[in-house]
Design a protein around this motif. Sequence first.
Motif, PDB file in Angstrom:
ATOM      1  N   ALA A 190       0.838  -1.206   0.000  1.00  0.00           N
ATOM      2  CA  ALA A 190       0.000   0.000   0.000  1.00  0.00           C
ATOM      3  C   ALA A 190       0.870   1.253   0.000  1.00  0.00           C
ATOM      4  CB  ALA A 190      -0.935  -0.009   1.203  1.00  0.00           C
ATOM      5  N   GLU A 191       1.867   1.292   0.887  1.00  0.00           N
ATOM      6  CA  GLU A 191       2.745   2.463   0.969  1.00  0.00           C
ATOM      7  C   GLU A 191       3.551   2.631  -0.311  1.00  0.00           C
ATOM      8  OE1 GLU A 191       3.084   4.849   3.526  1.00  0.00           O
ATOM      9  OE2 GLU A 191       1.136   3.900   3.934  1.00  0.00           O
ATOM     10  N   ALA A 192       4.027   1.524  -0.862  1.00  0.00           N
ATOM     11  CA  ALA A 192       4.837   1.591  -2.076  1.00  0.00           C
ATOM     12  C   ALA A 192       4.035   2.144  -3.243  1.00  0.00           C
ATOM     13  CB  ALA A 192       5.388   0.211  -2.413  1.00  0.00           C
ATOM     14  N   ALA A 193       2.802   1.688  -3.400  1.00  0.00           N
ATOM     15  CA  ALA A 193       1.968   2.171  -4.499  1.00  0.00           C
ATOM     16  C   ALA A 193       1.567   3.623  -4.286  1.00  0.00           C
ATOM     17  CB  ALA A 193       0.724   1.290  -4.629  1.00  0.00           C
ATOM     18  N   ARG A 194       1.186   3.936  -3.069  1.00  0.00           N
ATOM     19  CA  ARG A 194       0.716   5.291  -2.762  1.00  0.00           C
ATOM     20  C   ARG A 194       1.821   6.327  -2.972  1.00  0.00           C
ATOM     21  NH1 ARG A 194      -0.569   4.415   2.234  1.00  0.00           N
ATOM     22  NH2 ARG A 194      -2.642   3.605   1.707  1.00  0.00           N
ATOM     23  N   ASN A 195       3.048   5.983  -2.593  1.00  0.00           N
ATOM     24  CA  ASN A 195       4.166   6.931  -2.649  1.00  0.00           C
ATOM     25  C   ASN A 195       5.092   6.723  -3.845  1.00  0.00           C
ATOM     26  OD1 ASN A 195       3.796   8.373   0.010  1.00  0.00           O
ATOM     27  ND2 ASN A 195       3.941   6.263   0.753  1.00  0.00           N
ATOM     28  N   ARG A 196       4.755   5.745  -4.695  1.00  0.00           N
ATOM     29  CA  ARG A 196       5.578   5.427  -5.856  1.00  0.00           C
ATOM     30  C   ARG A 196       7.037   5.204  -5.456  1.00  0.00           C
ATOM     31  NH1 ARG A 196       3.435   7.987 -11.533  1.00  0.00           N
ATOM     32  NH2 ARG A 196       1.283   7.283 -11.281  1.00  0.00           N
ATOM     33  N   TRP A 197       7.212   4.402  -4.426  1.00  0.00           N
ATOM     34  CA  TRP A 197       8.559   4.048  -3.993  1.00  0.00           C
ATOM     35  C   TRP A 197       9.305   3.330  -5.107  1.00  0.00           C
ATOM     36  CZ3 TRP A 197       7.387   1.406   1.375  1.00  0.00           C
ATOM     37  CH2 TRP A 197       7.212   2.399   2.349  1.00  0.00           C
ATOM     38  N   PHE A 198      10.594   3.609  -5.191  1.00  0.00           N
ATOM     39  CA  PHE A 198      11.484   2.804  -6.012  1.00  0.00           C
ATOM     40  C   PHE A 198      12.374   2.005  -5.065  1.00  0.00           C
ATOM     41  CE2 PHE A 198      15.088   1.791  -8.749  1.00  0.00           C
ATOM     42  CZ  PHE A 198      14.421   1.327  -9.866  1.00  0.00           C
ATOM     43  N   PHE A 199      12.422   0.686  -5.273  1.00  0.00           N
ATOM     44  CA  PHE A 199      13.119  -0.216  -4.360  1.00  0.00           C
ATOM     45  C   PHE A 199      14.532  -0.529  -4.839  1.00  0.00           C
ATOM     46  CE2 PHE A 199       8.873  -0.871  -2.945  1.00  0.00           C
ATOM     47  CZ  PHE A 199       8.900  -1.497  -1.707  1.00  0.00           C
ATOM     48  N   GLY A 200      15.441  -0.601  -3.887  1.00  0.00           N
ATOM     49  CA  GLY A 200      16.762  -1.163  -4.110  1.00  0.00           C
ATOM     50  C   GLY A 200      16.948  -2.313  -3.144  1.00  0.00           C
ATOM     51  N   GLY A 201      18.040  -3.035  -3.311  1.00  0.00           N
ATOM     52  CA  GLY A 201      18.255  -4.177  -2.419  1.00  0.00           C
ATOM     53  C   GLY A 201      19.719  -4.389  -2.094  1.00  0.00           C
ATOM     54  N   ALA A 202      20.038  -4.445  -0.811  1.00  0.00           N
ATOM     55  CA  ALA A 202      21.383  -4.807  -0.349  1.00  0.00           C
ATOM     56  C   ALA A 202      21.314  -6.261   0.101  1.00  0.00           C
ATOM     57  CB  ALA A 202      21.836  -3.892   0.780  1.00  0.00           C
ATOM     58  N   VAL A 203      21.102  -7.135  -0.880  1.00  0.00           N
ATOM     59  CA  VAL A 203      20.898  -8.556  -0.596  1.00  0.00           C
ATOM     60  C   VAL A 203      21.822  -9.348  -1.517  1.00  0.00           C
ATOM     61  CG1 VAL A 203      19.236 -10.447  -0.507  1.00  0.00           C
ATOM     62  CG2 VAL A 203      18.490  -8.110  -0.009  1.00  0.00           C
ATOM     63  N   ASN A 204      23.005  -9.622  -1.036  1.00  0.00           N
ATOM     64  CA  ASN A 204      23.965 -10.411  -1.795  1.00  0.00           C
ATOM     65  C   ASN A 204      24.336 -11.609  -0.940  1.00  0.00           C
ATOM     66  OD1 ASN A 204      25.922 -11.381  -3.522  1.00  0.00           O
ATOM     67  ND2 ASN A 204      27.498  -9.999  -2.757  1.00  0.00           N
ATOM     68  N   PRO A 205      23.706 -12.756  -1.167  1.00  0.00           N
ATOM     69  CA  PRO A 205      23.843 -13.885  -0.246  1.00  0.00           C
ATOM     70  C   PRO A 205      25.246 -14.469  -0.157  1.00  0.00           C
ATOM     71  CG  PRO A 205      22.663 -14.532  -2.238  1.00  0.00           C
ATOM     72  CD  PRO A 205      22.775 -13.045  -2.273  1.00  0.00           C
ATOM     73  N   ARG A 206      26.091 -14.208  -1.144  1.00  0.00           N
ATOM     74  CA  ARG A 206      27.457 -14.738  -1.057  1.00  0.00           C
ATOM     75  C   ARG A 206      28.314 -13.931  -0.083  1.00  0.00           C
ATOM     76  NH1 ARG A 206      30.428 -16.943  -6.233  1.00  0.00           N
ATOM     77  NH2 ARG A 206      31.497 -17.960  -4.497  1.00  0.00           N
ATOM     78  N   ASP A 207      27.849 -12.739   0.273  1.00  0.00           N
ATOM     79  CA  ASP A 207      28.555 -11.932   1.270  1.00  0.00           C
ATOM     80  C   ASP A 207      27.894 -12.125   2.627  1.00  0.00           C
ATOM     81  OD1 ASP A 207      30.223 -10.957  -0.653  1.00  0.00           O
ATOM     82  OD2 ASP A 207      29.141  -9.081  -0.932  1.00  0.00           O
ATOM     83  N   ALA A 208      28.337 -13.120   3.377  1.00  0.00           N
ATOM     84  CA  ALA A 208      27.749 -13.383   4.696  1.00  0.00           C
ATOM     85  C   ALA A 208      28.454 -12.522   5.730  1.00  0.00           C
ATOM     86  CB  ALA A 208      27.872 -14.859   5.041  1.00  0.00           C
ATOM     87  N   ASP A 209      28.423 -11.225   5.492  1.00  0.00           N
ATOM     88  CA  ASP A 209      29.187 -10.335   6.363  1.00  0.00           C
ATOM     89  C   ASP A 209      28.346  -9.188   6.925  1.00  0.00           C
ATOM     90  OD1 ASP A 209      28.834  -9.028   3.988  1.00  0.00           O
ATOM     91  OD2 ASP A 209      30.959  -8.737   3.563  1.00  0.00           O
ATOM     92  N   VAL A 210      27.037  -9.385   6.969  1.00  0.00           N
ATOM     93  CA  VAL A 210      26.170  -8.441   7.674  1.00  0.00           C
ATOM     94  C   VAL A 210      25.558  -9.165   8.855  1.00  0.00           C
ATOM     95  CG1 VAL A 210      24.056  -7.071   7.559  1.00  0.00           C
ATOM     96  CG2 VAL A 210      25.691  -6.995   5.664  1.00  0.00           C
ATOM     97  N   VAL A 211      25.854  -8.667  10.028  1.00  0.00           N
ATOM     98  CA  VAL A 211      25.370  -9.266  11.270  1.00  0.00           C
ATOM     99  C   VAL A 211      24.219  -8.430  11.803  1.00  0.00           C
ATOM    100  CG1 VAL A 211      25.970  -9.889  13.638  1.00  0.00           C
ATOM    101  CG2 VAL A 211      27.647 -10.203  11.798  1.00  0.00           C
ATOM    102  N   VAL A 212      23.178  -9.106  12.241  1.00  0.00           N
ATOM    103  CA  VAL A 212      22.001  -8.431  12.787  1.00  0.00           C
ATOM    104  C   VAL A 212      21.945  -8.718  14.286  1.00  0.00           C
ATOM    105  CG1 VAL A 212      19.509  -8.127  12.614  1.00  0.00           C
ATOM    106  CG2 VAL A 212      20.830  -8.798  10.585  1.00  0.00           C
ATOM    107  N   THR A 213      21.926  -7.666  15.061  1.00  0.00           N
ATOM    108  CA  THR A 213      21.828  -7.801  16.515  1.00  0.00           C
ATOM    109  C   THR A 213      20.536  -7.174  17.007  1.00  0.00           C
ATOM    110  OG1 THR A 213      23.098  -5.747  16.827  1.00  0.00           O
ATOM    111  CG2 THR A 213      24.330  -7.830  16.835  1.00  0.00           C
ATOM    112  N   GLU A 214      20.172  -7.512  18.228  1.00  0.00           N
ATOM    113  CA  GLU A 214      18.967  -6.956  18.843  1.00  0.00           C
ATOM    114  C   GLU A 214      19.313  -5.804  19.776  1.00  0.00           C
ATOM    115  OE1 GLU A 214      15.699  -9.677  20.099  1.00  0.00           O
ATOM    116  OE2 GLU A 214      17.299 -11.178  20.061  1.00  0.00           O
ATOM    117  N   ASP A 215      18.458  -4.805  19.766  1.00  0.00           N
ATOM    118  CA  ASP A 215      18.570  -3.705  20.720  1.00  0.00           C
ATOM    119  C   ASP A 215      17.151  -3.313  21.120  1.00  0.00           C
ATOM    120  OD1 ASP A 215      19.290  -1.604  22.309  1.00  0.00           O
ATOM    121  OD2 ASP A 215      19.923  -0.291  20.675  1.00  0.00           O
ATOM    122  N   GLY A 216      16.648  -4.004  22.128  1.00  0.00           N
ATOM    123  CA  GLY A 216      15.269  -3.772  22.550  1.00  0.00           C
ATOM    124  C   GLY A 216      14.300  -4.217  21.474  1.00  0.00           C
TER     125      GLY A 216
END
Length: 405
Positions: A119-145
């Motif tokens: 809904a938001e994408a259509a309403r605002n005409r978002w253009f999407f990019g992606g930082a999704v390169n599965p061969r680079d397993a070098d982004v760590v996700v941690t929790e903060d609350g």
Amino acid sequence: MSTVPSVDWQARPAPRSAEEWIARAAEVATVLATDAAARDRAAATPYAEVRLLKDSGLVTLLGPTEHGGAGQDWTTAYRVVREVSKADGSIGQLLGYHYLWNWAARLVGTREQWEHVEAEAARNRWFFGGAVNPRDADVVVTEDGDDLVFTGRKTFSTGSRISDVTVLEGVLEGTEQHVFAIVPSDSAGLTFHDDWDNIGQRLTESGGVSLDRVRAPWSSAAGYVDKTFRPRVYNTLNVPTIQLVFVSFYLGIAAGALQTAATYTREKTRPWLHGGHERAVDEPYVIDVYGDLTAKLWAVEALADAVAAEGQALHDDPDAVTERTRGDFEVRVAAVKARATDVALEISSRIFEVTGARSTAAAEGLDRFWRNVRTHTLHDPVSYKRREVGRWVLSGELPEPTWYS
């Protein structure tokens, strides 16, 4: 800066059918074609080109109609990508990746998540990019609350520098669980590097990205409920879906190469002095090559359309997708990916046989078609696609869902 001729799209009635949207894409391609070779040489950030995709309405093709989208399906999206790519393979890739990242919320997320994103994408005409390169397993996700924090670097991040939002991917610390989240592309800590300097697809902004404690709420983690991922077989359709995006712009580039070469042959190619013909278009060898390449292209286009329709049936009923139906579909995708790769490389290189030595002038820009295809077809080895098909034929083995199959 990129320059694209201005068109008052708002003064035109919005397309209503799939055929009209494909025609709109062809109009966009006509605009892009006017200076495609020059823009390829300049390799400038394609701000104007993305604005063209937005103004023409193509970015909202898959969006819900109640929020301003076109409500079209993937069979139309693939054809639209093909049309745009006839003029500019880079912009076709950007649009195809945009469609996949827009749809990623539906592929991976909960109903509440994807309904909100679409809904938001259509309403605002978002253009999407992606930082999704599965061969680079070098982004760590941690929790903060109640937040997730992404830290690391990706080698490739197609389109993100010119996008409104970026799909992030990383591995949750202490687990093997991948996490996807959509964040604004101007988020603090998100830095896109101007380091894409490859021989082809030069306008895709596919350079690296650094993530320095980029924050996203836990609630935006696609497919997670109470911090636990809820898997579905449908999640694994991300790979065959984007592989068909690849097929679409490979075939679009091939068709564009063939069309551009034919125009050159008609207008500029000289007949061979020993051939006995006054025009190049009457040379039997020239006629044969164009007939051969066109027949091959038409055959793969027909296969691509058939496989796209098979995939749409799965998208239409996500909860009914099984490992068997998913696997059989991936084999079909692998087959058309292999054939599209081969025919696009053949066409984009053999056109010079029927255009002549003078067509290699940089000003003509005919080399961009081969450079574009050659660059992206190295994304994953086509021999492994053929292996998927061969194993399925000989032993009934289904491809294991991975980041590339």
